[in-house]
Design a protein around this motif. Structure first.
Motif, PDB file in Angstrom:
ATOM      1  N   LEU A   1      -0.126  -3.439   6.966  1.00 20.90           N
ATOM      2  CA  LEU A   1       0.364  -3.772   8.306  1.00 20.90           C
ATOM      3  C   LEU A   1      -0.784  -3.841   9.303  1.00 20.90           C
ATOM      4  CD1 LEU A   1       3.458  -1.393   8.635  1.00 20.90           C
ATOM      5  CD2 LEU A   1       3.507  -3.850   8.186  1.00 20.90           C
ATOM      6  N   ASP A   2      -0.879  -4.961  10.034  1.00 22.25           N
ATOM      7  CA  ASP A   2      -1.804  -4.988  11.167  1.00 22.25           C
ATOM      8  C   ASP A   2      -1.003  -4.695  12.443  1.00 22.25           C
ATOM      9  OD1 ASP A   2      -0.502  -7.334  11.993  1.00 22.25           O
ATOM     10  OD2 ASP A   2      -2.026  -8.648  11.144  1.00 22.25           O
ATOM     11  N   GLY A   3      -1.692  -4.663  13.587  1.00 28.70           N
ATOM     12  CA  GLY A   3      -1.045  -4.280  14.829  1.00 28.70           C
ATOM     13  C   GLY A   3       0.106  -5.185  15.216  1.00 28.70           C
ATOM     14  N   ASP A   4      -0.059  -6.507  15.041  1.00 30.70           N
ATOM     15  CA  ASP A   4       1.007  -7.443  15.404  1.00 30.70           C
ATOM     16  C   ASP A   4       2.236  -7.245  14.522  1.00 30.70           C
ATOM     17  OD1 ASP A   4      -0.545  -8.515  17.384  1.00 30.70           O
ATOM     18  OD2 ASP A   4      -1.283 -10.176  16.160  1.00 30.70           O
ATOM     19  N   GLU A   5       2.001  -6.961  13.226  1.00 27.92           N
ATOM     20  CA  GLU A   5       3.138  -6.748  12.322  1.00 27.92           C
ATOM     21  C   GLU A   5       3.884  -5.465  12.679  1.00 27.92           C
ATOM     22  OE1 GLU A   5       1.751  -8.819   8.141  1.00 27.92           O
ATOM     23  OE2 GLU A   5       0.747  -6.988   8.792  1.00 27.92           O
ATOM     24  N   VAL A   6       3.167  -4.456  13.140  1.00 29.84           N
ATOM     25  CA  VAL A   6       3.827  -3.220  13.571  1.00 29.84           C
ATOM     26  C   VAL A   6       4.735  -3.507  14.761  1.00 29.84           C
ATOM     27  CG1 VAL A   6       3.447  -0.963  14.652  1.00 29.84           C
ATOM     28  CG2 VAL A   6       2.076  -1.650  12.679  1.00 29.84           C
ATOM     29  N   VAL A   7       4.251  -4.282  15.716  1.00 27.70           N
ATOM     30  CA  VAL A   7       5.069  -4.590  16.897  1.00 27.70           C
ATOM     31  C   VAL A   7       6.282  -5.412  16.495  1.00 27.70           C
ATOM     32  CG1 VAL A   7       5.113  -5.818  19.096  1.00 27.70           C
ATOM     33  CG2 VAL A   7       3.137  -4.425  18.482  1.00 27.70           C
ATOM     34  N   ARG A   8       6.078  -6.422  15.620  1.00 24.40           N
ATOM     35  CA  ARG A   8       7.228  -7.232  15.192  1.00 24.40           C
ATOM     36  C   ARG A   8       8.246  -6.384  14.426  1.00 24.40           C
ATOM     37  NH1 ARG A   8       3.223 -11.238  14.624  1.00 24.40           N
ATOM     38  NH2 ARG A   8       2.809 -10.703  12.453  1.00 24.40           N
ATOM     39  N   GLY A   9       7.746  -5.474  13.588  1.00 26.23           N
ATOM     40  CA  GLY A   9       8.662  -4.594  12.865  1.00 26.23           C
ATOM     41  C   GLY A   9       9.429  -3.684  13.810  1.00 26.23           C
ATOM     42  N   LEU A  10       8.747  -3.176  14.835  1.00 25.58           N
ATOM     43  CA  LEU A  10       9.409  -2.319  15.819  1.00 25.58           C
ATOM     44  C   LEU A  10      10.481  -3.082  16.575  1.00 25.58           C
ATOM     45  CD1 LEU A  10       9.619   0.364  17.318  1.00 25.58           C
ATOM     46  CD2 LEU A  10       7.718  -0.373  18.780  1.00 25.58           C
ATOM     47  N   VAL A  11      10.184  -4.322  16.967  1.00 25.32           N
ATOM     48  CA  VAL A  11      11.180  -5.163  17.646  1.00 25.32           C
ATOM     49  C   VAL A  11      12.425  -5.314  16.767  1.00 25.32           C
ATOM     50  CG1 VAL A  11      11.694  -7.495  18.467  1.00 25.32           C
ATOM     51  CG2 VAL A  11       9.516  -6.417  19.051  1.00 25.32           C
ATOM     52  N   GLY A  12      12.213  -5.584  15.478  1.00 29.78           N
ATOM     53  CA  GLY A  12      13.336  -5.757  14.575  1.00 29.78           C
ATOM     54  C   GLY A  12      14.167  -4.489  14.430  1.00 29.78           C
ATOM     55  N   LEU A  13      13.508  -3.350  14.373  1.00 30.77           N
ATOM     56  CA  LEU A  13      14.225  -2.080  14.239  1.00 30.77           C
ATOM     57  C   LEU A  13      15.015  -1.744  15.494  1.00 30.77           C
ATOM     58  CD1 LEU A  13      11.421  -0.008  12.459  1.00 30.77           C
ATOM     59  CD2 LEU A  13      13.532  -0.857  11.415  1.00 30.77           C
ATOM     60  N   VAL A  14      14.466  -2.079  16.673  1.00 27.07           N
ATOM     61  CA  VAL A  14      15.206  -1.858  17.921  1.00 27.07           C
ATOM     62  C   VAL A  14      16.422  -2.784  17.969  1.00 27.07           C
ATOM     63  CG1 VAL A  14      15.085  -1.963  20.439  1.00 27.07           C
ATOM     64  CG2 VAL A  14      13.166  -1.036  19.153  1.00 27.07           C
ATOM     65  N   GLU A  15      16.245  -4.029  17.560  1.00 24.22           N
ATOM     66  CA  GLU A  15      17.363  -4.974  17.556  1.00 24.22           C
ATOM     67  C   GLU A  15      18.497  -4.504  16.647  1.00 24.22           C
ATOM     68  OE1 GLU A  15      18.096  -7.456  19.239  1.00 24.22           O
ATOM     69  OE2 GLU A  15      16.312  -8.428  20.043  1.00 24.22           O
ATOM     70  N   LYS A  16      18.137  -3.811  15.585  1.00 20.15           N
ATOM     71  CA  LYS A  16      19.143  -3.316  14.635  1.00 20.15           C
ATOM     72  C   LYS A  16      19.650  -1.926  15.008  1.00 20.15           C
ATOM     73  CE  LYS A  16      17.166  -5.901  10.740  1.00 20.15           C
ATOM     74  NZ  LYS A  16      16.145  -6.637  11.527  1.00 20.15           N
ATOM     75  N   SER A  17      19.233  -1.411  16.173  1.00 22.11           N
ATOM     76  CA  SER A  17      19.612  -0.077  16.649  1.00 22.11           C
ATOM     77  C   SER A  17      19.154   1.037  15.715  1.00 22.11           C
ATOM     78  CB  SER A  17      21.128   0.021  16.866  1.00 22.11           C
ATOM     79  OG  SER A  17      21.523  -0.797  17.936  1.00 22.11           O
ATOM     80  N   LEU A  18      18.125   0.792  14.955  1.00 19.97           N
ATOM     81  CA  LEU A  18      17.553   1.825  14.093  1.00 19.97           C
ATOM     82  C   LEU A  18      16.480   2.615  14.838  1.00 19.97           C
ATOM     83  CD1 LEU A  18      17.331  -0.343  10.872  1.00 19.97           C
ATOM     84  CD2 LEU A  18      18.923   1.540  11.290  1.00 19.97           C
ATOM     85  N   VAL A  19      15.889   2.000  15.853  1.00 20.94           N
ATOM     86  CA  VAL A  19      14.996   2.678  16.798  1.00 20.94           C
ATOM     87  C   VAL A  19      15.599   2.473  18.180  1.00 20.94           C
ATOM     88  CG1 VAL A  19      12.715   2.657  17.879  1.00 20.94           C
ATOM     89  CG2 VAL A  19      12.909   2.428  15.397  1.00 20.94           C
ATOM     90  N   LEU A  20      15.616   3.534  18.991  1.00 24.66           N
ATOM     91  CA  LEU A  20      16.233   3.470  20.315  1.00 24.66           C
ATOM     92  C   LEU A  20      15.167   3.415  21.401  1.00 24.66           C
ATOM     93  CD1 LEU A  20      19.058   6.142  19.938  1.00 24.66           C
ATOM     94  CD2 LEU A  20      19.146   3.688  19.448  1.00 24.66           C
ATOM     95  N   ARG A  21      15.477   2.681  22.470  1.00 26.74           N
ATOM     96  CA  ARG A  21      14.638   2.724  23.661  1.00 26.74           C
ATOM     97  C   ARG A  21      14.862   4.048  24.365  1.00 26.74           C
ATOM     98  NH1 ARG A  21      13.686  -2.218  26.716  1.00 26.74           N
ATOM     99  NH2 ARG A  21      13.534  -0.857  28.531  1.00 26.74           N
ATOM    100  N   ALA A  22      13.804   4.665  24.863  1.00 28.79           N
ATOM    101  CA  ALA A  22      13.916   5.931  25.593  1.00 28.79           C
ATOM    102  C   ALA A  22      12.908   5.907  26.734  1.00 28.79           C
ATOM    103  CB  ALA A  22      13.660   7.119  24.669  1.00 28.79           C
TER     104      ALA A  22
ATOM    105  N   ARG B   1      12.287   6.056  20.210  1.00 30.35           N
ATOM    106  CA  ARG B   1      12.508   7.245  19.396  1.00 30.35           C
ATOM    107  C   ARG B   1      13.440   6.897  18.241  1.00 30.35           C
ATOM    108  NH1 ARG B   1      17.277  10.280  20.140  1.00 30.35           N
ATOM    109  NH2 ARG B   1      18.706   9.328  21.633  1.00 30.35           N
ATOM    110  N   LEU B   2      13.339   7.696  17.197  1.00 27.94           N
ATOM    111  CA  LEU B   2      14.232   7.597  16.039  1.00 27.94           C
ATOM    112  C   LEU B   2      15.279   8.695  16.117  1.00 27.94           C
ATOM    113  CD1 LEU B   2      11.698   7.018  13.123  1.00 27.94           C
ATOM    114  CD2 LEU B   2      13.660   5.564  13.570  1.00 27.94           C
ATOM    115  N   LEU B   3      16.531   8.367  15.800  1.00 28.87           N
ATOM    116  CA  LEU B   3      17.537   9.411  15.647  1.00 28.87           C
ATOM    117  C   LEU B   3      17.133  10.325  14.487  1.00 28.87           C
ATOM    118  CD1 LEU B   3      20.840   7.365  16.015  1.00 28.87           C
ATOM    119  CD2 LEU B   3      19.837   8.911  17.690  1.00 28.87           C
ATOM    120  N   ASP B   4      17.583  11.588  14.563  1.00 30.36           N
ATOM    121  CA  ASP B   4      17.167  12.569  13.560  1.00 30.36           C
ATOM    122  C   ASP B   4      17.443  12.116  12.133  1.00 30.36           C
ATOM    123  OD1 ASP B   4      16.335  14.205  15.557  1.00 30.36           O
ATOM    124  OD2 ASP B   4      18.114  15.467  15.560  1.00 30.36           O
ATOM    125  N   MET B   5      18.662  11.615  11.895  1.00 30.37           N
ATOM    126  CA  MET B   5      19.018  11.205  10.534  1.00 30.37           C
ATOM    127  C   MET B   5      18.129  10.074  10.045  1.00 30.37           C
ATOM    128  SD  MET B   5      21.459  13.050   9.256  1.00 30.37           S
ATOM    129  CE  MET B   5      21.929  11.977   7.913  1.00 30.37           C
TER     130      MET B   5
END
Length: 792
Positions: A328-349, A358-362
């Protein structure tokens, strides 16, 4: 469309928690009517309640909703303590004390401070996510419940705490309709059937939750006879577990409902076989997360696994620094994070620093398991440690330069991860030097934040890893001595002496100078002025030889204060000038300059230059309050209060000293217990009390203590006349009756029972009484009412 990945992330919806207090509900609350009613009933009768259930079932949401509803029954409010990011059980009492705002500069036991604070209060303590700290939480609850008869503890955990007198409230999954036509509901065996829930389109069941979340994911979605069977089938397969249902609903953004239900059905068959009975709850949720994981692309999965090392919130730069390596390079990390937020797997805080995540505990636990399975945990954890070491060292290296406030807030936002990094690094021999460097760099943060006890906790752990007389041990001793001096701990002087001794053997002038400087501070606070002068003389020579500007200006501030305490006003002013000359005229540094201006203003007050003292004191207050330094702010409010007394502005004196009072309580002692300063306080308070009368003085001081600090500081800086509320004693007959019962010590609930009215009615009466009497608390009602008649 956003033009960059960063803009894309920032454009995503905010699902964060509120700052302070109970967590904000990110979306609608569905169902749980019976459980909520039962929990509210228990909060009125029991003192130890644990809400139990599997991960993702909604324990925290239920506890927060109940605490919000019950808050009015607890005169001293609700304290919510979220524990998922806390891993060290030794820090539990400290964390609770900090959450309660208790004195940090107190050398006594933090648990003792919590006991004393809660002993006379009626308060609801919510301990959220206890399962990884079961023994520590059980010991804490048992100890506090014995010592504080007005305390109620509400815990959430995947297992009971097994405290004597504990009442368990199991939280089952949401009910699921038996069939698509709504002929009844099916749920866990412990949950009563809710006949007709499906027919009504939900009524608190899993279908209602799915529909609500589906509408958020795909606006316009609605439940119809045509799609009901697929929704019911999907909710049944997810066994009504709220987190699982929410994760599935988000997928409607990309997948049609019927295809979504088919995919999920296939997924469960593959993972669990063809048996169609009810699955164990943890297996259902795990399978659902497996399924959500399977819908992510390879980069998103890897980003998810690597993000699991974050204990708290994190920013984009944090994610890049920790996760961008190898595949993973830096751009791929950001794109992956965007995808996880869109899927509600990572939450905006989001917070004061901007966009955070942030990630939910589970989901964090799941990601950590995946990371461990792929063999990358140690690499990612080391990068996590290095990231937070760099953050702390940047803060320390530029501690007394412009941008101080922003750097301080950056460390504060990362506090949970700083703890995690320290704990991990101390446990790994190859990272112990990084742990020592990280702890050393955080001394300024711990002081400004008032976390003296926690800082010393980590320094003790560093010393236990370095028992030999080496540099790492000496720095840990030095910084512990500095923090301990503010706690009036006699051991601080011994720590400073040992540091200087080790540093001398190492021929390290800077470290020797710091040890001697912190010895000076400890001796000054303890009133041993001659010894403090000698330590300062030696420290000054060492620090000048070493060329240590931070150590020198800190020492110069200490010497100025020492000279002021000894009555050498001219010398104190000279040392203030020396310290301030180290900063450019346009400097934005607030911490040292704030203290130097305070000592300068106090020295001018002692000299009788009152007008100039007020100008300098106001500048000191502005600097300290802008940084969020509570103790420094209290010193400055005191000085302005003394000046107001000299001007015979007695209402202003009462209000300024009253506003400082809660800040002193956090510090542990007003003005550090210094006799000279305490006399100045008493002289000002006595003059105001004589002019106003004891009752009015107490009322004005209490009003100021209850005001928002920002408002008080703003009025103090403008020099405007404070306008205290004068009481309107026009109480109605019923309000007088309630006020007399308040005076006699009855709670709102007891008053409601006595008068045969609702508690909410009593709440309203009490609010009006406080307003009319111009008092800030129930305890002051007695002072504002006529005295009780003598005799029977």
């Amino acid at each position: 469309m956003p033009s960059t990945d960063t803009e894309a992330v920032r454009a995503l919806p905010d699902r964060g928690l509120s700052a302070g207090g109970l967590p904000a509900e990110r979306n609608g609350f569905v169902g749980r009517t019976a459980e909520l009613a039962r929990l509210l009933e228990l909060l009125g009768t029991d003192r130890m309640i644990t809400v139990t259930g599997p991960g993702g079932v909604g324990k925290t949401r239920l506890a927060v909703r109940a605490a919000a509803r019950a808050a009015g029954d607890f005169e001293d409010g609700v304290c919510f303590l979220e524990l998922s990011a806390l891993r060290d059980p030794d820090l539990l009492p400290h964390t609770l004390a900090a959450r309660l705002g208790l004195p940090e500069q107190d050398g006594r036991s933090r648990m003792g401070a919590v006991r004393r604070y809660l002993a006379g209060r009626r308060l609801l303590l919510v301990l959220d996510t206890c399962e990884h700290l079961v023994e520590a939480c059980a010991d804490l609850a048992w100890d506090l419940l014995r010592e504080a008869p007005g305390l109620t503890v509400l815990a959430t955990s995947r297992q009971p705490l097994n405290v004597a007198g504990e009442h368990h409230l199991p939280v089952p999954p949401l009910p699921v309709p038996e069939d698509a036509e709504g002929g009844g509901t099916r749920t866990a065996k412990t949950h009563p059937a809710k006949t007709g829930a499906a027919r009504a389109g939900g009524a608190g069941d899993a279908v209602e939750l799915f529909v609500q979340r589906a509408r958020a994911a795909r606006p316009g979605f609605r439940l119809t006879p045509a799609n009901r069977a697929d929704v019911v089938r999907l909710c049944r397969r997810l066994d009504g577990i709220p987190l699982a249902v929410e994760l599935a609903a988000v997928r409607l953004r990309a997948v049609p409902l019927s295809e979504l239900a088919d995919r999920l059905e296939d997924r469960f068959r593959v993972l669990t076989g063809t048996r169609r009975g009810v699955l164990p709850r943890h297996q259902t949720l795990r399978t659902t997360i497996d399924w959500s994981h399977g819908l992510c692309d390879a980069s998103e999965r890897l980003v998810w696994a690597r993000l699991s090392v974050f204990a708290g919130t994190f920013g984009l730069d944090d994610a890049r620094e920790v996760c961008a390596f190898g595949e993973l390079d830096g751009d791929e990390v950001v794109r992956g994070l965007v995808g996880l937020v869109e899927k509600s797997l990572v939450l905006r805080a989001d917070d004061e620093r901007g966009t955070r995540y942030r990630l939910l505990d589970m989901l964090r636990e799941y990601g950590a398991d995946r990371l461990e399975a792929m063999g990358g945990t140690e690499t990612v954890r080391e990068r996590h440690v290095r990231r937070h070491l760099a953050l702390a060292q940047e803060f320390d290296a530029a501690f007394l330069t412009d941008g101080q406030v922003e750097r301080y807030r950056a460390v504060r936002a990362a506090q949970a991860d700083v703890r995690s990094a320290l704990e991990h690094a101390l446990a790994r021999p190859e990272l112990r030097r990084a742990a020592a460097a990280l702890a050393t760099a955080l001394w300024g943060y711990w002081h400004i934040a008032g976390l003296h006890t926690e800082g010393r906790h980590w320094y003790a752990k560093v010393r236990s890893r370095y028992p030999a007389p080496v540099r790492e041990r000496a720095w840990a001793l030095a910084k512990s001595a500095y923090l301990g001096a503010f706690q009036a701990d006699p051991a601080a002087a011994d720590e400073a002496r040992e540091c200087a001794e080790i540093a001398g053997k190492l021929d390290d002038r800077r470290l020797t100078g710091r040890g001697l400087a912190y010895l000076n501070l400890s001796l000054t606070f303890r009133g041993r002025h001659e010894e403090a002068e000698e330590a300062a003389r030696k420290a000054l020579a060492m620090l000048e030889e070493a060329g240590d500007p931070v150590g020198l200006v800190t020492l110069e501030t200490q010497i100025a204060y020492l000279r002021l305490l000894r009555g050498s006003v001219d010398s104190a002013l000279e040392w203030c000038r020396r310290g301030l000359d180290r900063f450019p005229p346009d400097s934005e540094e607030a911490w040292v300059r704030g203290y130097l201006h305070y000592v300068w203003g106090a020295a001018l007050f002692r000299r009788g230059a009152y007008e100039r003292s007020a100008e300098v004191g106001a500048l000191a207050l502005d600097l300290k309050h802008s940084l969020g330094d509570a103790v420094g702010t209290a010193y400055c409010l005191e000085l302005l209060g003394w000046l107001a007394a000299h001007e015979r502005r007695h209402a202003r004196t009462a209000l300024l000293l009253g506003a400082a009072d809660p800040l002193w309580k956090r510090a542990g002692a007003r003005l550090g217990g210094t006799a000279i300063m305490e006399r100045a306080h008493e002289d000002a308070a006595r003059a105001a009390r004589t002019a106003l009368g004891a009752a009015r003085y107490a009322r004005y001081a209490a009003e100021a203590a209850a005001r928002p600090l920002d408002d008080v500081v703003q009025e103090a800086l403008t020099g405007a006349a404070f306008t205290p509320r004068e009481p309107n004693r026009g109480l109605t007959e019923r309000e007088t009756e309630v006020a007399l019962l308040v005076r006699d010590g009855l709670t709102n609930r007891e008053i409601a029972t006595r008068l045969t009215v609702s508690r909410r009615t009593v709440d309203s009466h009490v609010e009006r009484i406080l307003s009319k009497l111009a008092v800030a608390s129930r305890t002051q009602v007695a002072e504002a009412l006529p005295a009780r008649p003598e005799g029977p």
